[in-house]
Write a protein that holds these residues in place. Structure first.
Motif, mmCIF file in Angstrom:
data_model
loop_
_atom_site.group_PDB
_atom_site.id
_atom_site.type_symbol
_atom_site.label_atom_id
_atom_site.label_comp_id
_atom_site.label_asym_id
_atom_site.label_seq_id
_atom_site.Cartn_x
_atom_site.Cartn_y
_atom_site.Cartn_z
ATOM 1 N N SER A 217 21.527 16.517 -60.074
ATOM 2 C CA SER A 217 21.985 16.395 -61.605
ATOM 3 C C SER A 217 23.208 17.488 -61.505
ATOM 4 N N ILE A 218 23.309 18.212 -60.648
ATOM 5 C CA ILE A 218 24.692 19.052 -60.530
ATOM 6 C C ILE A 218 25.456 19.088 -59.460
ATOM 7 N N ALA A 219 25.239 18.065 -59.059
ATOM 8 C CA ALA A 219 26.178 17.412 -57.585
ATOM 9 C C ALA A 219 27.517 17.290 -58.140
ATOM 10 N N GLU A 220 28.479 17.488 -57.161
ATOM 11 C CA GLU A 220 29.947 17.228 -57.499
ATOM 12 C C GLU A 220 30.222 15.856 -57.828
ATOM 13 N N GLU A 221 31.034 15.419 -58.684
ATOM 14 C CA GLU A 221 31.506 14.232 -58.785
ATOM 15 C C GLU A 221 32.362 13.542 -57.650
ATOM 16 N N THR A 222 33.300 14.428 -57.100
ATOM 17 C CA THR A 222 33.977 13.910 -55.889
ATOM 18 C C THR A 222 33.313 14.165 -54.603
ATOM 19 N N PHE A 223 32.778 13.342 -53.940
ATOM 20 C CA PHE A 223 32.178 13.278 -52.809
ATOM 21 C C PHE A 223 32.524 12.110 -51.759
ATOM 22 N N HIS A 224 33.090 12.863 -50.675
ATOM 23 C CA HIS A 224 33.617 12.071 -49.309
ATOM 24 C C HIS A 224 32.838 12.246 -48.379
#
Length: 463
Positions: A217-224
């Motif tokens: 729930s607190i993971a970053e929105e930008t993920f590559h």
């Protein structure tokens, strides 16, 4: 100059030298080496960062470098090796004793070890690999099986990961229980049961959230996610484009195998920029520490290409020998036309090569960019045509020569803008490095067109 200006200039010079090696400190270090005073040497070297020590070693000649390393001996840090220029790294490794080398290498992260050994001779590679623990050695050898400029060569295998169903409290307890964590890490990588990365949680979010909060729930929105075979230039572009701090690396089965951090990505980006600049100048990948033979080998091919282009330009001039013989003033003015065209072409070329490298120049906007460069060449050409037209009239006393050089100036600057943009685009499309090859072609075009336009117009209007 006012007292304020003097003070401002002094402060600016001080800022420029803020991160440079202090000449007095270098003198004290070399005095300690000359007097064989190890205690004094250690005292002088202790405040220096590994990068500063690497710079110092690169600035010294081979004799002084050996004396310093032998006296410094057991204090030699593995970080110094990773900061050294490749051209003298092998020399430094040959000076270090096996025991010192083994201890220095053990302190490095896996990505730094890979960077260290990939360009070494086989016997030196073996010496370093033997100093590693079995698991670390296997990891480094695995990385070396991938292409040289791939993400696998860039990543570190020390990764902090957690199951996606954990909460903040479980993650914090896990971190506290670990005996060894990476020296630097910015995220906890969330993985599914198959070890496939599904998200990143920053340490700031982790420490600022309540224990019962789920990590996902607190993971970053930008993920590559970066494939292990991805080219390192594309990796650096992704970090710069999406403002990444770190990114997980996955193998052919999408399983997490490592992580790339921003410091390594920015090193690649810096190297890419430096490489473009060096290639635009036709000097390849040469450095200050290369020997005479290596430097000559790198520069000779492009000097040979420039000789061919100069001959082509001379052939164009030879076509108008009669015109030049009747109007000697043409010989005085024609270098101006070629020089202005060459400079304008280089300006357009530099912008285009950089835009290609950063993926800003694409098929969707290439014609707009070409049109802009041509119009810029037209405007600048018109302005300088007026200037040179006036100069021609005042210098040689008649308007005819002024008209000739004015028209030739407009033609060559328009062609320079067009060639400086189109040539690197075409070379990139056919798989040739535009930074390496464009300069010679653009110079040829601007010289040939400049001489042909100027002398051809002179032959038409003055004879």
């Amino acid at each position: 100059m006012s007292e304020y200006d003097d003070q401002h200039e002094t402060e600016a010079e001080r800022d420029d030298d803020a991160y440079a090696l202090d000449p007095q400190a270098i003198a004290r270090i070399m005095f300690a080496v000359d007097t064989n005073d190890r205690d004094r040497l250690l005292s002088e070297m202790e405040p220096l960062h590994a990068a500063d020590i690497a710079d110092l070693l690169e600035q010294l000649n081979a004799f002084d470098r050996r004396r310093l390393i032998e006296l410094y001996s057991n204090e030699f840090d593995g970080e110094i090796l990773s900061e050294l220029d490749e051209s003298i790294r092998e020399d430094v490794l040959s000076i270090l004793s096996p025991e010192v080398l083994a201890e220095a290498v053990r302190e490095l992260d896996s990505d730094d070890v890979v960077d260290l050994v990939e360009d070494l001779e086989e016997d030196q590679q073996e010496a370093i690999l033997e100093a590693l623990e079995d698991s670390d050695r296997a990891a480094v050898q695995k990385s070396l099986t991938y292409p040289e400029y791939s993400a696998c060569r860039l990543m570190q295998r020390e990764v902090v990961m957690a199951p996606e169903h954990w909460n903040v409290g479980e993650a914090i307890d896990f971190l506290r229980d670990q005996e060894e964590l990476p020296d630097q890490f910015y995220h906890i990588v969330l993985v599914d049961p198959r070890l496939r990365p599904v998200g990143n949680v920053t340490l700031g979010k982790l420490m600022g959230s309540r224990r019962e909060i789920l990590l996902k729930s607190i993971a970053e929105e930008t993920f590559h996610v970066i494939p292990v075979t991805h080219d390192e230039g594309d990796v650096a572009y992704a970090f710069n484009q999406y403002h990444l701090i770190s990114a997980p690396v996955v193998d052919e089965n999408d399983r997490l195998v490592g992580v790339i951090t921003i410091d390594d990505a920015m090193v690649v980006l810096d190297e890419e920029h430096e490489e473009d600049i060096m290639r635009l100048a036709g000097v390849g990948e040469g450095g200050l520490n290369d020997n005479i033979a290596e430097t000559t080998r790198q520069r000779f091919p492009w000097l040979a290409v420039n000789l061919v282009t100069a001959i082509l330009a001379s052939l164009v001039i030879s076509m108008f020998e009669d015109t030049i013989a009747k109007f000697v003033s043409l010989a005085v003015l024609m270098p101006i036309v070629a020089s202005m065209g060459g400079n304008a072409g280089t300006q357009s070329l530099t912008v285009a090569v950089r835009a290609i490298a950063t993926k800003d120049l694409t098929g969707r906007n290439v014609w707009r960019v070409i049109r802009r460069e041509v119009l810029v060449g037209l405007v600048n050409g018109t302005i300088f045509a007026v200037v040179m037209g006036i100069v021609g009239v005042l210098w040689f006393g008649g308007p005819e020569l002024g008209y000739v050089i004015a028209a030739a100036m407009v033609i060559n600057l328009v062609v320079a803008g067009f060639a400086g943009t189109v040539i690197p685009v075409v070379l990139e499309r056919i798989g040739v490095d535009p930074a390496l090859a464009s300069g010679a072609f653009v110079t040829t075009v601007t010289d040939v067109v400049g001489f042909f336009a100027f002398l051809g117009l002179a032959g038409m209007w003055l004879l």
